[in-house]
Each structure stands twice: as structure tokens, then as C-alpha cells.
Motif scaffolding. Structure first.
Motif, short mmCIF file in Angstrom:
data_model
loop_
_atom_site.label_atom_id
_atom_site.label_comp_id
_atom_site.label_asym_id
_atom_site.label_seq_id
_atom_site.Cartn_x
_atom_site.Cartn_y
_atom_site.Cartn_z
N GLN A 94 74.51 1.17 19.79
CA GLN A 94 74.48 -0.29 19.73
C GLN A 94 73.62 -0.69 18.54
O GLN A 94 72.64 -0.02 18.21
N TRP A 95 73.98 -1.82 17.94
CA TRP A 95 73.22 -2.34 16.80
C TRP A 95 73.24 -3.86 16.87
O TRP A 95 74.31 -4.47 16.96
N CYS A 96 72.06 -4.45 16.85
CA CYS A 96 71.93 -5.90 16.84
C CYS A 96 71.39 -6.31 15.46
O CYS A 96 70.17 -6.23 15.24
N PRO A 97 72.24 -6.70 14.51
CA PRO A 97 71.76 -7.03 13.16
C PRO A 97 70.77 -8.18 13.14
O PRO A 97 69.83 -8.17 12.35
N LEU A 106 58.64 -9.13 10.04
CA LEU A 106 60.04 -8.81 9.80
C LEU A 106 60.55 -7.68 10.67
O LEU A 106 61.74 -7.60 10.96
N TRP A 107 59.64 -6.78 11.07
CA TRP A 107 60.12 -5.65 11.88
C TRP A 107 60.28 -6.02 13.35
O TRP A 107 60.79 -5.25 14.13
N GLU A 108 59.80 -7.21 13.76
CA GLU A 108 59.91 -7.59 15.15
C GLU A 108 61.30 -8.16 15.43
O GLU A 108 61.77 -9.03 14.71
N PRO A 109 61.99 -7.69 16.48
CA PRO A 109 63.28 -8.30 16.85
C PRO A 109 63.08 -9.76 17.24
O PRO A 109 62.12 -10.10 17.91
N SER A 110 63.99 -10.63 16.82
CA SER A 110 63.95 -12.04 17.24
C SER A 110 64.89 -12.22 18.42
O SER A 110 65.73 -11.37 18.70
N VAL A 111 64.77 -13.33 19.10
CA VAL A 111 65.59 -13.55 20.28
C VAL A 111 66.99 -14.04 19.93
O VAL A 111 67.90 -13.96 20.73
N GLU A 112 67.18 -14.56 18.73
CA GLU A 112 68.46 -15.17 18.36
C GLU A 112 69.56 -14.12 18.33
O GLU A 112 69.44 -13.07 17.72
N GLY A 113 70.65 -14.45 19.00
CA GLY A 113 71.83 -13.61 18.94
C GLY A 113 71.73 -12.30 19.68
O GLY A 113 72.49 -11.38 19.40
N PHE A 114 70.81 -12.18 20.64
CA PHE A 114 70.63 -10.89 21.30
C PHE A 114 71.91 -10.42 21.97
O PHE A 114 72.30 -9.28 21.83
N PHE A 115 72.58 -11.30 22.69
CA PHE A 115 73.79 -10.88 23.38
C PHE A 115 75.05 -10.98 22.50
O PHE A 115 75.77 -10.01 22.38
N ASP A 146 75.44 -11.00 19.32
CA ASP A 146 75.40 -10.32 18.04
C ASP A 146 75.33 -8.80 18.17
O ASP A 146 75.16 -8.10 17.20
N THR A 147 75.41 -8.27 19.36
CA THR A 147 75.27 -6.83 19.56
C THR A 147 76.60 -6.13 19.33
O THR A 147 77.60 -6.44 19.98
N LEU A 148 76.63 -5.18 18.41
CA LEU A 148 77.80 -4.37 18.12
C LEU A 148 77.66 -3.02 18.80
O LEU A 148 76.55 -2.54 19.02
N SER A 149 78.76 -2.40 19.12
CA SER A 149 78.73 -1.08 19.77
C SER A 149 79.78 -0.18 19.16
O SER A 149 80.76 -0.65 18.56
N GLY A 150 79.56 1.11 19.29
CA GLY A 150 80.52 2.07 18.77
C GLY A 150 80.34 3.43 19.40
O GLY A 150 79.24 3.79 19.82
N ALA A 151 81.43 4.16 19.51
CA ALA A 151 81.41 5.55 19.97
C ALA A 151 82.00 6.40 18.86
O ALA A 151 83.08 6.10 18.33
#
Length: 456
Positions: free
Chosen positions: A294-297, A240-249, A251-256
Motif C-alpha cells: 500500500q502507498w498513500c502519496p 515533511l516526514w510526518e504523514p498528514s490526515v488528508e486523503g488517508f482513505f 488516496d491509498t493505492l495498493s498492489g500485488a
């Protein structure tokens, strides 16, 4: 609160813990909120005697800045601390896997490093005593993420590159549930001026953190990303702690986020999406802590860059310069900030013998079309502490590795004046450098702006 935190519902967890703390004996509730066991000596000393704050305000500042990602709902590090504080209640009168009874020492380890993610039994040595040997493992993505002393004492004065996720034996570590891997992000920020306010630009890109790229599957290994799979080859199922490849680009959110240097939680925020982009914020003059995130849920990773910003008000008729913008090369030089912004590089890291465009704005010019003399230089910053001290007092100065000087005619219009120049870098040794721009106007004070860069 404990169950909600472990399941990832941080907001509801904090609400439950808040009700519990309200019903506790005040002394015990204060002990639960106290981050003292987590801190290195300079930070713990500041917490007990914070300059300009009382102790409760200092604790509040610590927990606000300890939030791993402002992009995710709630303050997961505070929720984690409360969950760790409660967990010893479950472990009283129990024996550990290694055969030892639960004790105060193990409670301190739990508070600092969190819950055990797995156990491993080590085979006994040949001719050994037969005692069972068990190794306990914490979450493999667990890192030191808490604010350093410099960020607590003076958030707006925190230099770039000081607050980064720590893998080298941190005093305390965590792996947030919503984003277990918090990587060191890459970003370039710049402060400009607009009508008496500050305009902050924050350019970001996909982090280059090697841990992130080692632990995730390459997109070109999957058909949906234009790659291929070998016959009868199925990707391994990941923990569960490993990032999966689905939605990498997508699904990425960003914020300042801009937090006032008082540490109060009333941030100025700009949001975006995708692996690369530029965020804009407007703020009054003053001091702030900037967090570009950045956060990739889907993949459950996050990245951040945090450092201070301080820019005081300057009279409109006093000449001054904006921060330097490092831009990608294009078909021509940008003639305005709107043309330059999409070309902002996602970091301040450069490669030796490369080329780039450098942009900036000039303020405070009148209509007298005074000649402007510009000087752009690149100076190596590295060296020992003694050498840097000698440089500051002028006793040890290295020659610039690059110097450009030119004269331009002054502006006939009021308001910001955007300028840019293409620069070809010479062969440089890897290290840290300072890109410095000076502007000189006859019979006026010389003005200067710097940009620290890393050459790899």
C-alpha cells in the motif's frame, strides 16, 4: 542525479546516475553498485559466492529486491545508494558540526544510514570542559528495509514474517522520499488452481503498525472526517516526514507483485485502491516472491508484506487442496469462491475465543462420489528450537487445541469444489498456531494443507 533524488524524482535520478556510471572508470562504477558495505555476514557471503548466479546477477537481484515499494516509480533504494555514494564529494575538506574533520569513517556511516536530518546542541554539564556537544539525528522514520539473506538465496522459499521493517539497530537504514515511513503491512494470501495455472488471492487492510498510528492524526479529530475541533485549536504543522490526515482513505493505492524466484524484474501485477480489498493474480506454476503493498502519496507512508510462494504443477486427476482462506463471518456459509473472496480477512491474526469462517477448494475429484473425510485441527507452533526439532521427528507432539472431523459425499462434477465451515475458537494463549486441514479418500493418499496464524 543527487539533486533529482533529494527532490523525489527517482526515475530521472537513476537515468542521470546511469549516464555517470557509464562514463566512470569501470572499477569505480562497480564499487558504486556494490552493496557489500550494507550487508550482514550471511548476505555478504552469499553475494560473493551466489549459488547458481554470477556476481553481477547476484548484485542485480539484491537491488531489485531492495526497492522499498514496487508501487512507487523507480527503485528509490538504488537511487538513494548512488546519492549517498556521491555525497562525500560534497563533504571533502569540511568540518562536521561536532568539530571533527570529514573522514572515511563518516563516509561509511553515510553510506549505511543516510543523510543527517537535524542537529541538536546539548547544554554543557555543570563544571564541564566547555566543549560543544552536538547530537546528529537521522530521519525519524528511517528503518532497515533491505532483503534478508533468506530472500536473496531463495526468494520463493522466504517464510512469512521474516522480512519486516527493522527498528532494532539495523545495519543500514533508509527513509524513502516518496514514503518515508514504510510500515509492516497486514495481508492474507492464498494459492488456488485454475486450468493448470495458479490463482493467487491477496487480501490486505490498513497496517496496524503502532509507529504509523502514533505519528498520524486521528481522522475523527477533523470535521471533514465527521469529527470536531476544539474552539481556537489549530492542528500543529507537521514536518515533511510526518504523514498528514488528508486523503488517508481515498488516496491509498495498493498492489500485488509476483517476482519469479530467479529475481528477474518481470513481475505479474494487480492494482487496487482504498484501505482494504482483495487483489487477484494468475501465474504459471513455480516459485515466486509475493509483495502486497500500500502507498498513500498524500500522507507519504507505505506498507508491505513480502514472502515466498511455491506451487508446482499437479495432474488434474490427483486429489489436492488449496490454501485455507480465513473469512469473516456472514449470514451464511459461502458456496463459491466468488462469494468467499469479498469476505477474506485482511490478515492471519486472530483473537482468542473468536469465530471465523474457513474456506478452501478441493481438486482432482472424479465423478465417483467417493466419501471424503475431513479433519480440521489447530496446533500450537511455539516452543524452543529443540522442541520444534523433536516435533518434526515425532518425539514431541502437543495435542491439538481444536479438532473437528466430518464425512461428506464426493462431488459428481469435475473441476474445483469450494467448501467452507464456521469455526468457534476456544480460549487460546497468545502465540503462533497452525491450522491444518486433512482430506482422506478411501484407497487414496491423504492430502493436507496448512495455514499459520497468530493469536493475540
Amino acid at each position: 542525479g543527487y539533486v533529482l533524488h533529494r527532490s523525489g524524482d527517482v526515475v530521472a535520478s537513476l537515468e542521470a546516475f546511469s549516464r555517470a556510471l557509464g562514463a566512470m572508470d569501470p572499477e569505480r562504477a562497480s564499487a558504486w553498485r556494490d552493496p557489500y558495505p550494507l550487508l550482514e555476514y550471511p548476505a555478504s557471503r552469499w553475494l560473493r559466492r551466489p549459488e547458481g548466479l554470477d556476481e553481477a546477477e547476484a548484485v542485480g537481484r539484491f537491488w531489485r529486491l531492495a526497492d522499498p515499494l514496487f508501487l512507487t516509480p523507480g527503485n528509490e533504494r538504488l537511487s538513494e545508494h548512488f546519492a549517498r555514494s556521491f555525497a562525500p564529494t560534497l563533504y571533502d575538506d569540511t568540518a562536521l558540526t561536532m568539530g571533527l574533520p570529514w573522514s572515511r569513517s563518516f563516509e561509511q556511516l553515510l553510506i549505511r544510514y543516510g543523510f543527517i536530518a537535524g542537529w541538536e546542541q546539548v547544554p554543557p554539564d555543570m563544571g564541564g570542559t566547555g566543549i560543544r556537544k552536538v547530537v546528529e539525528h537521522h530521519h525519524p522514520e528511517s528503518r532497515g528495509l533491505l532483503p534478508p539473506f533468506e530472500a536473496l538465496e531463495n526468494p520463493a522459499g522466504l517464510p512469512e514474517g521474516v522480512w519486516v521493517p527493522d527498528d532494532e539497530r539495523p545495519r543500514t537504514a533508509s527513509a524513502p522520499v516518496r514514503a518515508p515511513l514504510i510500515a509492516e503491512g497486514q495481508a492474507q494470501s492464498a494459492v488456488l488452481r485454475r486450468d493448470g495455472d495458479l490463482l493467487i488471492l491477496a487480501s490486505y487492510g490498513v497496517p496496524t503498525d503502532t509507529v504509523l498510528h502514533q505519528r498520524r492524526v486521528r481522522p475523527d479529530s477533523f470535521p471533514e472526517f465527521g469529527g470536531f475541533l476544539e474552539p481556537n485549536r489549530v492542528p500543529a504543522r507537521r514536518p515533511l516526514w510526518e504523514p498528514s490526515v488528508e486523503g488517508f482513505f481515498p488516496d491509498t493505492l495498493s498492489g500485488a507483485f509476483l517476482l519469479a524466484d530467479t529475481g528477474t524484474w518481470a513481475p505479474l501485477v494487480a492494482f487496487g485502491s482504498g484501505g482494504r480489498g482483495v487483489l487477484r493474480l494468475t501465474a504459471p506454476p513455480g516459485g515466486f516472491l509475493l509483495s502486497v503493498e500500500q502507498w498513500c502519496p498524500t500522507e507519504r507512508w507505505g506498507a508491505r508484506v513480502r514472502h515466498g510462494i511455491r506451487a508446482e504443477a499437479v495432474p488434474f486427476d490427483v486429489p489436492h487442496l488449496s490454501d485455507l482462506l480465513l473469512l469473516d463471518l456472514g449470514d451464511g456459509l459461502p458456496t463459491s469462491l466468488s462469494e468467499a473472496t469479498p469476505r477474506m480477512r485482511p490478515s492471519t491474526e486472530l483473537f482468542s475465543e473468536g469465530s471465523l469462517t474457513v474456506g478452501w477448494e478441493v481438486y482432482g475429484l472424479g465423478r465417483r462420489r467417493e466419501p471424503l473425510t475431513f479433519s480440521l485441527s489447530l496446533v500450537e507452533e511455539g516452543g524452543s528450537l529443540v522442541r520444534r526439532a523433536l516435533k518434526r521427528i515425532g518425539l514431541f507432539q502437543k495435542d491439538p487445541v481444536l479438532t473437528l472431523t466430518w464425512v461428506e459425499e464426493g462431488s459428481s462434477e469435475l473441476g474445483p469444489r469450494f467448501q467452507a465451515i464456521d469455526v468457534e475458537l476456544p480460549a487460546l494463549e497468545p502465540g503462533r498456531y497452525v491450522l491444518r486441514l486433512e482430506m482422506e479418500i478411501p484407497y487414496r493418499s491423504k492430502v493436507m494443507t496448512n495455514r499459520r496464524i497468530t493469536v493475540s
